[in-house]
Design an enzyme around this catalytic site. Sequence first.
Site, PDB file in Angstrom:
ATOM      1  N   ARG A  68      12.303   6.512  -2.345  1.00  0.00           N
ATOM      2  CA  ARG A  68      12.944   5.237  -2.710  1.00  0.00           C
ATOM      3  C   ARG A  68      14.339   5.580  -3.226  1.00  0.00           C
ATOM      4  O   ARG A  68      14.463   6.242  -4.261  1.00  0.00           O
ATOM      5  CB  ARG A  68      12.128   4.518  -3.784  1.00  0.00           C
ATOM      6  CG  ARG A  68      12.872   3.359  -4.418  1.00  0.00           C
ATOM      7  CD  ARG A  68      12.000   2.477  -5.289  1.00  0.00           C
ATOM      8  NE  ARG A  68      11.112   1.669  -4.480  1.00  0.00           N
ATOM      9  CZ  ARG A  68      10.446   0.584  -4.931  1.00  0.00           C
ATOM     10  NH1 ARG A  68      10.593   0.202  -6.178  1.00  0.00           N
ATOM     11  NH2 ARG A  68       9.666  -0.096  -4.134  1.00  0.00           N
TER      12      ARG A  68
ATOM     13  N   HIS B 252      12.841  -2.244   3.564  1.00  0.00           N
ATOM     14  CA  HIS B 252      11.601  -2.001   2.810  1.00  0.00           C
ATOM     15  C   HIS B 252      10.435  -2.096   3.803  1.00  0.00           C
ATOM     16  O   HIS B 252       9.630  -3.026   3.767  1.00  0.00           O
ATOM     17  CB  HIS B 252      11.470  -3.034   1.686  1.00  0.00           C
ATOM     18  CG  HIS B 252      10.520  -2.637   0.595  1.00  0.00           C
ATOM     19  ND1 HIS B 252       9.791  -1.465   0.611  1.00  0.00           N
ATOM     20  CD2 HIS B 252      10.172  -3.275  -0.568  1.00  0.00           C
ATOM     21  CE1 HIS B 252       9.055  -1.402  -0.481  1.00  0.00           C
ATOM     22  NE2 HIS B 252       9.259  -2.484  -1.216  1.00  0.00           N
TER      23      HIS B 252
ATOM     24  N   GLN C 265       6.710  -2.587   2.705  1.00  0.00           N
ATOM     25  CA  GLN C 265       6.443  -3.950   2.251  1.00  0.00           C
ATOM     26  C   GLN C 265       6.180  -4.867   3.451  1.00  0.00           C
ATOM     27  O   GLN C 265       5.215  -5.632   3.473  1.00  0.00           O
ATOM     28  CB  GLN C 265       7.658  -4.463   1.444  1.00  0.00           C
ATOM     29  CG  GLN C 265       7.465  -5.850   0.893  1.00  0.00           C
ATOM     30  CD  GLN C 265       6.376  -5.897  -0.160  1.00  0.00           C
ATOM     31  OE1 GLN C 265       6.368  -5.099  -1.090  1.00  0.00           O
ATOM     32  NE2 GLN C 265       5.437  -6.820  -0.025  1.00  0.00           N
TER      33      GLN C 265
ATOM     34  N   ASP D 110      12.203 -13.558  -2.688  1.00  0.00           N
ATOM     35  CA  ASP D 110      12.355 -12.291  -3.416  1.00  0.00           C
ATOM     36  C   ASP D 110      13.378 -12.539  -4.524  1.00  0.00           C
ATOM     37  O   ASP D 110      14.034 -13.598  -4.557  1.00  0.00           O
ATOM     38  CB  ASP D 110      12.818 -11.187  -2.441  1.00  0.00           C
ATOM     39  CG  ASP D 110      12.899  -9.804  -3.075  1.00  0.00           C
ATOM     40  OD1 ASP D 110      12.375  -9.615  -4.196  1.00  0.00           O
ATOM     41  OD2 ASP D 110      13.514  -8.898  -2.454  1.00  0.00           O
TER      42      ASP D 110
ATOM     43  N   CYS E 179       7.325 -10.200  -2.544  1.00  0.00           N
ATOM     44  CA  CYS E 179       7.028  -8.759  -2.589  1.00  0.00           C
ATOM     45  C   CYS E 179       6.732  -8.300  -4.008  1.00  0.00           C
ATOM     46  O   CYS E 179       6.068  -7.274  -4.198  1.00  0.00           O
ATOM     47  CB  CYS E 179       8.195  -7.967  -2.018  1.00  0.00           C
ATOM     48  SG  CYS E 179       9.749  -8.311  -2.846  1.00  0.00           S
TER      49      CYS E 179
ATOM     50  N   ARG F 157      -0.419  -3.323   0.390  1.00  0.00           N
ATOM     51  CA  ARG F 157       0.545  -2.219   0.391  1.00  0.00           C
ATOM     52  C   ARG F 157      -0.195  -0.898   0.612  1.00  0.00           C
ATOM     53  O   ARG F 157       0.200  -0.067   1.424  1.00  0.00           O
ATOM     54  CB  ARG F 157       1.307  -2.171  -0.946  1.00  0.00           C
ATOM     55  CG  ARG F 157       2.314  -3.291  -1.163  1.00  0.00           C
ATOM     56  CD  ARG F 157       3.467  -3.198  -0.184  1.00  0.00           C
ATOM     57  NE  ARG F 157       4.103  -1.902  -0.246  1.00  0.00           N
ATOM     58  CZ  ARG F 157       5.075  -1.571  -1.098  1.00  0.00           C
ATOM     59  NH1 ARG F 157       5.550  -2.458  -1.943  1.00  0.00           N
ATOM     60  NH2 ARG F 157       5.608  -0.359  -1.094  1.00  0.00           N
TER      61      ARG F 157
HETATM   62  N1   CP Z   1       7.204  -4.682  -3.940  1.00  0.00           N
HETATM   63  C1   CP Z   1       7.517  -3.486  -4.451  1.00  0.00           C
HETATM   64  O1   CP Z   1       8.019  -2.605  -3.778  1.00  0.00           O
HETATM   65  O2   CP Z   1       7.253  -3.358  -5.769  1.00  0.00           O
HETATM   66  P1   CP Z   1       7.693  -2.130  -6.701  1.00  0.00           P
HETATM   67  O3   CP Z   1       9.201  -2.202  -6.820  1.00  0.00           O
HETATM   68  O4   CP Z   1       7.014  -2.365  -8.005  1.00  0.00           O
HETATM   69  O5   CP Z   1       7.282  -0.859  -6.047  1.00  0.00           O
HETATM   70  N1  NVA Z   2      14.885  -6.713  -3.045  1.00  0.00           N
HETATM   71  C1  NVA Z   2      14.221  -6.080  -4.162  1.00  0.00           C
HETATM   72  C2  NVA Z   2      12.871  -5.616  -3.755  1.00  0.00           C
HETATM   73  C3  NVA Z   2      12.068  -4.955  -4.849  1.00  0.00           C
HETATM   74  C4  NVA Z   2      10.707  -4.506  -4.380  1.00  0.00           C
HETATM   75  C5  NVA Z   2      15.067  -4.934  -4.670  1.00  0.00           C
HETATM   76  O1  NVA Z   2      15.614  -4.172  -3.848  1.00  0.00           O
HETATM   77  O2  NVA Z   2      15.210  -4.793  -5.885  1.00  0.00           O
END
Ligand code: CP
Ligand code: NVA
Length: 301
Positions: free
Chosen positions: A100, A127, A130, A221, A260, A288
């Site tokens: 990430r 993502h 997701q 989101d 998400c 997930r």
């Molecule tokens: N939806 C998602 O990726 O959640 P986290 O940021 O908690 O991993």
């Molecule tokens: N769009 C959000 C998703 C988090 C899971 C972010 O990037 O913060």
Amino acid sequence: MKHLLTIKELTQSQLLALLDLAKKIKSSPADYRHALAGKSVVMLFEKPSLRTRVSFDIGIHKLGGHCLYLDQQNGALGKRESVADFAGNLSCWADAIVARTFSHKTIEGLAEFGTVPVINALSDLYHPCQALADFLTLSEQLGDLSKVKLAYVGDGNNVTHSLMIGAAILGASMTVICPEGHFPDGLIVNEVQQLAAENGGSLVLTSDIAALEGQDAVYTDTWISMGDQTELSDIETKFNPYQINQPLMDQYKVKYFMHCLPAHRGVEVTDEVMDGKGSLILQQAENRMHAQNAVLVTLLS
Ligand code: CP
Ligand code: NVA
């Protein structure tokens, strides 16, 4: 399939096969409890996480594998040593890398310079894990994904991009409703239009909330993603008409709500919708793990 960086790398049949495998792992976990025996997965996170970190860790354990979590005590990846050296070293010990990162280029660098599969656990642009969980959820609720009508409302971001790509590959109908100036990335939109044309899907982009009419599900989101320095007070007047609340769900007769997570209750969505009977948020969260386990089994066994 060598890596999972965006979902663009998957054909329709590969994507459907992954979702099918996720359903099998979900319904018969005992059949897969040794699938990753002897395999180690490193998880690199430059940003916080609840769902992704926990679902990978517990998911890998359920497949009989081992995982190691590395947070970024030393700042962004590439600061203490180059992304190439990082990838080369990790490939000496690990069988896969889950990452990430702030920049999608970092994930591409890990895939380019490492010798093991890389799974994108969220970047600024995509993502994919997701979106896989979300299409698994929609398939459980609605069956044939090529008939699904999904609307995304809010900020055009990494999650939007992956949903658009997945919907296009699956031949589904996707409507993206954003305030002016907050649409998804133009280059990705062009790629998605091409994928949709090839696979019988459709993509509509609009600022008109009335486009919610007739949709099976609405997805939203956060209005401000991790790493974005925008203040809520600077954008909320513009975004308020795009809040998902019960009157909006009722007016346009949308049955299902998706997010998400993490959600900002009272901002992009109200409690009533989050906790309402059409809310799929916990099914998405559970999925997930099953979707990611299908990716791990496909890449590693
Ligand atoms: N939806 C998602 O990726 O959640 P986290 O940021 O908690 O991993
Ligand atoms: N769009 C959000 C998703 C988090 C899971 C972010 O990037 O913060």
